[in-house]
Design a protein around this motif. Structure first.
Motif, PDB file in Angstrom:
ATOM      1  N   SER A  31       0.843  -1.192   0.000  1.00 20.77           N
ATOM      2  CA  SER A  31       0.000   0.000   0.000  1.00 20.77           C
ATOM      3  C   SER A  31       0.875   1.237   0.000  1.00 20.77           C
ATOM      4  O   SER A  31       2.027   1.205   0.424  1.00 20.77           O
ATOM      5  N   SER A  32       0.334   2.293  -0.516  1.00 26.17           N
ATOM      6  CA  SER A  32       1.083   3.564  -0.543  1.00 26.17           C
ATOM      7  C   SER A  32       0.344   4.571   0.311  1.00 26.17           C
ATOM      8  O   SER A  32      -0.888   4.537   0.415  1.00 26.17           O
ATOM      9  N   GLY A  33       1.097   5.472   0.917  1.00 22.23           N
ATOM     10  CA  GLY A  33       0.461   6.460   1.771  1.00 22.23           C
ATOM     11  C   GLY A  33      -0.444   7.372   0.952  1.00 22.23           C
ATOM     12  O   GLY A  33      -0.216   7.613  -0.237  1.00 22.23           O
ATOM     13  N   SER A  34      -1.468   7.882   1.579  1.00 26.37           N
ATOM     14  CA  SER A  34      -2.396   8.769   0.898  1.00 26.37           C
ATOM     15  C   SER A  34      -2.789   9.877   1.852  1.00 26.37           C
ATOM     16  O   SER A  34      -2.902   9.671   3.055  1.00 26.37           O
ATOM     17  N   ALA A  35      -2.999  11.027   1.275  1.00 31.75           N
ATOM     18  CA  ALA A  35      -3.400  12.157   2.122  1.00 31.75           C
ATOM     19  C   ALA A  35      -4.890  12.149   2.391  1.00 31.75           C
ATOM     20  O   ALA A  35      -5.410  13.014   3.082  1.00 31.75           O
ATOM     21  N   ARG A  36      -5.624  11.130   1.850  1.00 31.03           N
ATOM     22  CA  ARG A  36      -7.075  11.107   1.960  1.00 31.03           C
ATOM     23  C   ARG A  36      -7.511  10.760   3.381  1.00 31.03           C
ATOM     24  O   ARG A  36      -7.016   9.848   3.998  1.00 31.03           O
ATOM     25  N   ASN A  37      -8.417  11.520   3.922  1.00 30.18           N
ATOM     26  CA  ASN A  37      -9.013  11.180   5.204  1.00 30.18           C
ATOM     27  C   ASN A  37     -10.539  11.266   5.175  1.00 30.18           C
ATOM     28  O   ASN A  37     -11.188  11.175   6.201  1.00 30.18           O
ATOM     29  N   SER A  38     -11.084  11.465   3.982  1.00 33.82           N
ATOM     30  CA  SER A  38     -12.540  11.452   3.821  1.00 33.82           C
ATOM     31  C   SER A  38     -12.876  11.026   2.395  1.00 33.82           C
ATOM     32  O   SER A  38     -12.017  11.076   1.513  1.00 33.82           O
ATOM     33  N   CYS A  39     -14.115  10.647   2.188  1.00 39.11           N
ATOM     34  CA  CYS A  39     -14.584  10.183   0.872  1.00 39.11           C
ATOM     35  C   CYS A  39     -15.735  11.069   0.423  1.00 39.11           C
ATOM     36  O   CYS A  39     -16.596  11.442   1.237  1.00 39.11           O
ATOM     37  N   SER A  40     -15.772  11.373  -0.862  1.00 33.97           N
ATOM     38  CA  SER A  40     -16.930  12.093  -1.396  1.00 33.97           C
ATOM     39  C   SER A  40     -18.168  11.211  -1.237  1.00 33.97           C
ATOM     40  O   SER A  40     -18.064   9.980  -1.222  1.00 33.97           O
ATOM     41  N   PRO A  41     -19.333  11.812  -1.111  1.00 36.36           N
ATOM     42  CA  PRO A  41     -20.561  11.009  -0.987  1.00 36.36           C
ATOM     43  C   PRO A  41     -20.700  10.015  -2.151  1.00 36.36           C
ATOM     44  O   PRO A  41     -20.481  10.363  -3.303  1.00 36.36           O
ATOM     45  N   GLY A  42     -21.032   8.787  -1.787  1.00 38.23           N
ATOM     46  CA  GLY A  42     -21.231   7.750  -2.809  1.00 38.23           C
ATOM     47  C   GLY A  42     -19.961   7.103  -3.289  1.00 38.23           C
ATOM     48  O   GLY A  42     -19.978   6.328  -4.254  1.00 38.23           O
ATOM     49  N   LYS A  43     -18.840   7.380  -2.645  1.00 41.22           N
ATOM     50  CA  LYS A  43     -17.554   6.855  -3.124  1.00 41.22           C
ATOM     51  C   LYS A  43     -16.950   5.800  -2.196  1.00 41.22           C
ATOM     52  O   LYS A  43     -15.838   5.331  -2.450  1.00 41.22           O
ATOM     53  N   ALA A  44     -17.631   5.425  -1.109  1.00 37.93           N
ATOM     54  CA  ALA A  44     -17.135   4.344  -0.247  1.00 37.93           C
ATOM     55  C   ALA A  44     -17.366   3.018  -0.959  1.00 37.93           C
ATOM     56  O   ALA A  44     -18.422   2.789  -1.549  1.00 37.93           O
ATOM     57  N   VAL A  45     -16.356   2.147  -0.916  1.00 36.59           N
ATOM     58  CA  VAL A  45     -16.402   0.901  -1.685  1.00 36.59           C
ATOM     59  C   VAL A  45     -17.568   0.008  -1.241  1.00 36.59           C
ATOM     60  O   VAL A  45     -17.699  -0.328  -0.058  1.00 36.59           O
ATOM     61  N   GLY A  46     -18.404  -0.349  -2.230  1.00 40.71           N
ATOM     62  CA  GLY A  46     -19.428  -1.380  -2.036  1.00 40.71           C
ATOM     63  C   GLY A  46     -19.054  -2.585  -2.893  1.00 40.71           C
ATOM     64  O   GLY A  46     -18.723  -2.440  -4.078  1.00 40.71           O
ATOM     65  N   LEU A  47     -19.085  -3.770  -2.314  1.00 45.46           N
ATOM     66  CA  LEU A  47     -18.567  -4.957  -3.006  1.00 45.46           C
ATOM     67  C   LEU A  47     -19.548  -6.123  -2.908  1.00 45.46           C
ATOM     68  O   LEU A  47     -20.102  -6.399  -1.842  1.00 45.46           O
ATOM     69  N   SER A  48     -19.774  -6.791  -4.023  1.00 42.45           N
ATOM     70  CA  SER A  48     -20.554  -8.040  -4.049  1.00 42.45           C
ATOM     71  C   SER A  48     -19.670  -9.138  -4.611  1.00 42.45           C
ATOM     72  O   SER A  48     -19.215  -9.053  -5.769  1.00 42.45           O
ATOM     73  N   CYS A  49     -19.411 -10.153  -3.798  1.00 42.20           N
ATOM     74  CA  CYS A  49     -18.680 -11.331  -4.259  1.00 42.20           C
ATOM     75  C   CYS A  49     -19.691 -12.406  -4.650  1.00 42.20           C
ATOM     76  O   CYS A  49     -20.767 -12.498  -4.050  1.00 42.20           O
ATOM     77  N   SER A  50     -19.358 -13.192  -5.643  1.00 43.91           N
ATOM     78  CA  SER A  50     -20.238 -14.301  -6.010  1.00 43.91           C
ATOM     79  C   SER A  50     -20.191 -15.371  -4.930  1.00 43.91           C
ATOM     80  O   SER A  50     -19.259 -15.420  -4.126  1.00 43.91           O
ATOM     81  N   GLU A  51     -21.218 -16.187  -4.912  1.00 44.55           N
ATOM     82  CA  GLU A  51     -21.234 -17.282  -3.951  1.00 44.55           C
ATOM     83  C   GLU A  51     -20.157 -18.299  -4.319  1.00 44.55           C
ATOM     84  O   GLU A  51     -19.931 -18.579  -5.494  1.00 44.55           O
ATOM     85  N   PRO A  52     -19.500 -18.896  -3.331  1.00 45.27           N
ATOM     86  CA  PRO A  52     -18.464 -19.887  -3.635  1.00 45.27           C
ATOM     87  C   PRO A  52     -19.068 -21.163  -4.212  1.00 45.27           C
ATOM     88  O   PRO A  52     -20.245 -21.442  -4.022  1.00 45.27           O
ATOM     89  N   ASP A  53     -18.237 -21.899  -4.933  1.00 50.08           N
ATOM     90  CA  ASP A  53     -18.675 -23.181  -5.491  1.00 50.08           C
ATOM     91  C   ASP A  53     -18.631 -24.216  -4.372  1.00 50.08           C
ATOM     92  O   ASP A  53     -17.730 -25.044  -4.283  1.00 50.08           O
ATOM     93  N   ASP A  54     -19.645 -24.126  -3.477  1.00 50.10           N
ATOM     94  CA  ASP A  54     -19.578 -24.868  -2.218  1.00 50.10           C
ATOM     95  C   ASP A  54     -20.585 -25.996  -2.111  1.00 50.10           C
ATOM     96  O   ASP A  54     -20.747 -26.583  -1.050  1.00 50.10           O
ATOM     97  N   VAL A  55     -21.310 -26.308  -3.166  1.00 47.39           N
ATOM     98  CA  VAL A  55     -22.273 -27.395  -3.114  1.00 47.39           C
ATOM     99  C   VAL A  55     -22.166 -28.197  -4.405  1.00 47.39           C
ATOM    100  O   VAL A  55     -21.851 -27.649  -5.470  1.00 47.39           O
ATOM    101  N   ARG A  56     -22.404 -29.520  -4.301  1.00 51.11           N
ATOM    102  CA  ARG A  56     -22.292 -30.373  -5.477  1.00 51.11           C
ATOM    103  C   ARG A  56     -23.143 -31.625  -5.271  1.00 51.11           C
ATOM    104  O   ARG A  56     -23.516 -31.956  -4.138  1.00 51.11           O
TER     105      ARG A  56
END
Length: 587
Positions: free
Chosen positions: A86-111
């Motif tokens: 990681s690299s240092g950043s001067a950021r200490n706040s996020c613009s509205p709507g810019k916080a990371v939202g993440l959806s991972c797919s379901e794992p291949d956990d059933v067969r």
């Protein structure tokens, strides 16, 4: 690095939400500008989820915590987010709507393993890094359907519970799965010996219907699902689909019954004969069609299968109640079923209820349990069944509104051999199957049903003098199978029917000459030759005997009698002279 250092909040599952990272005992959101696809892959892997499917700001609410002050620079192969550079950043706040939202797919956990295809077999789940068989006593076919969907298979067809050695299993809570939570969120460890065998259709499914046997038809080919246009699908195609899904014959075939088409359209016209076991076994012809007019996507309703019976009684309308879901088992006795017993008699076309009792068996046995809330909601019986062990089963006696018809077979020519449950008739000879019933009500009709290993059909005739006769003028191998007579009549403002026992018909090829037949023919020829030889010998011997008698003739001289002999003497003398002359000529 512990998985406790990353989390996804406000999502619909453990694999979706707003990303937060823990450092120095505090949680921070991550700004979208400091996070990319490779970083997302690492987070999803760390959480035990599948690859990232959606990466977008403000998907799961605005940021409410401090913002992570460093830009992540993952290579995508790391096992934990805090292992990345990681690299240092001067950021200490996020613009509205810019916080990371993440959806991972379901794992291949059933067969599903050990079955005929990837869509059938023993249900196994991978949880906490370990594959184990899955089990839940109270699962129904309806509750197992999301598993088929999760595996990208077709509709759920059957669910069976199989005995195995006592081992640790993963137990899945059905109400949790029904709420669309991920499988791993619904999993606990437990000690069981039964295991679940689930069969899903490989390549057909019905969507948006009221049961597993109704909905908009989709067909899978090349890993994608397509709707089918009404113009490319007929009644015989529908029969194959209903059979493949374990349902009864099609009852309704109509476009737009279950919503408009949303998937791509199947580009081939299906040409089923009606006897195939799977839709993709049918012939098909190419079609230029790549879209369907509104309301023209195939909607199909199959009837429910005949999955109830009474066995062990004096007739088909008396005995222990059994249900078929893959295999036939008794239905567990319960108070709510005892209260609905009259419906069972009606379902079996056995008139009204005379008597019902709960019977205590001597040995614990595998039974089917019907969930009352499921049945009372109008779902089909096979969607409301769970597996149990019980001592209590139910005995019914229904009123037998109709007596059981009789079935009889006869043949006017050819080889005909009556058997205990059927007949054997030689190829190309005619035979007749007769249906009859004791006089109860006037009219009605007889339906002769035929089933074999790969086909089924029926013939219908009106009842004349309470009977009907079905003539088959020339027996062929296609006539070989099981026949039964079903008597139908409309009385008391209802349709009633009663079915006879089954009669099996075997068609044998024309009889070939046997060793005994050939031996008999040869002996007959020898006897004929001997008789002929004896005749000629006898004839020759007789001629020789006559010849000897001729040489021994005595010639009398009648001249001594004088001239005044009688006319008789003269006649005799003339005859003797003629004999002498003939004898001399022959010498």
């Amino acid at each position: 690095m512990s998985p406790d250092s990353v989390r996804l909040l406000n999502g619909s599952s453990l694999c979706s939400g707003r990303l937060e990272v823990k450092s120095n005992q505090s949680w921070s959101s991550v700004c979208e500008a400091d996070f990319d696809q490779q970083d997302a892959e690492v987070v999803c892997r760390e959480l035990g989820c599948g690859p990232p499917s959606v990466l977008q700001g403000a998907l799961y609410g605005e940021v409410e915590v401090p913002v992570w002050s460093k830009e992540f620079q993952c290579g995508g192969h790391e096992s934990a987010l805090l292992d990345c550079r990681s690299s240092g950043s001067a950021r200490n706040s996020c613009s509205p709507g810019k916080a990371v939202g993440l959806s991972c797919s379901e794992p291949d956990d059933v067969r599903l393993v050990g079955g005929a295809s990837r869509c059938a077999g023993i249900l196994e789940l991978k949880h906490q890094g370990e594959w184990r068989p899955m089990f839940e006593f109270h699962w129904t076919l309806k509750e197992a359907a999301p598993i088929c969907e999760h595996l990208d298979c077709g509709s759920a067809v059957s669910l069976q519970h199989t005995e195995s050695s006592l081992k640790f299993r993963w137990r899945i809570k059905p109400d949790c799965v029904q709420s669309r939570s991920t499988l791993r969120e619904c999993t606990t460890s437990d000690y069981y010996n039964p295991i679940l065998n689930l069969t899903c259709a490989d390549s057909v499914r019905l969507l948006n219907g009221s049961s597993l046997c109704s909905g908009r038809l989709e067909v899978k080919s090349n890993q994608s699902w397509s709707s089918v246009c009404e113009a490319d699908f007929d009644q015989q195609d529908a029969e194959v689909v209903c059979r493949e899904l374990g349902c009864g014959p099609p009852s309704v075939l109509q476009g737009a019954l279950y919503g408009e088409v949303e998937a791509p359209v199947w580009s081939k016209e299906l040409q089923c004969g009606g006897h195939e076991s799977a839709l993709l076994d049918c012939r098909s012809s190419g079609s230029a069609r790549n879209s369907c007019s509104p309301g023209k996507a195939v909607g199909l309703t199959c009837s429910e299968p005949h999955d109830l019976r009474l066995v062990g009684g004096a007739s088909r309308c008396a005995g222990s109640l059994e249900l078929k879901l893959g295999d036939w088992r008794p239905v567990e006795a319960s108070e709510w079923i005892l209260g609905k017993a009259a419906v069972i008699c009606e379902h079996l076309h056995c008139g009204s209820l005379d008597y019902v009792e709960a019977r205590n068996e001597s040995l614990l046995r595998s039974v089917w349990r019907l969930k009352p809330d499921c049945v009372q909601s109008g779902c089909a019986l096979r969607e409301c069944v769970t597996s149990e062990y019980s001592l209590m089963i139910m005995n019914f006696t229904c009123s037998d509104l109709l007596v059981q018809p009789n079935i009889h077979a006869s043949s006017m020519d050819g080889v005909f051999k009556a058997q205990q449950q059927g007949l054997q008739v030689s190829s190309r000879s005619n035979f007749t199957i007769s249906c009859s019933i004791q006089p109860q009500y006037p009219g009605g009709s007889f339906q002769l049903t035929f089933t074999s290993s790969n086909t089924a059909y029926s013939y219908t005739q009106p009842a004349v003098n309470h009977s009907a006769h079905f003539l088959f003028p020339a027996a062929v191998p296609a006539h070989q199978g099981n026949y039964s007579c079903v008597y139908h009549i409309y009385v008391f403002s209802h349709n009633f029917s009663s079915e006879s026992r089954q009669l099996s018909v075997a068609v044998s090829p024309p009889a070939a000459p046997t060793v005994h037949t050939i031996t008999g023919v040869i002996l007959l020829l020898i006897l004929l030759i001997v008789i002929t030889a004896l005749y000629f010998c006898w004839k020759a011997s007789r001629e020789q005997t006559l010849s000897r008698k001729d040489t021994d003739v005595v010639y009398y001289n009648y001249s001594d009698h004088g001239e005044g002999g009688s006319a008789e003497d003269e006649s005799r003398q003339g005859g003797e002279e003629d004999l002498k002359e003939a004898h001399l000529k022959s010498n």
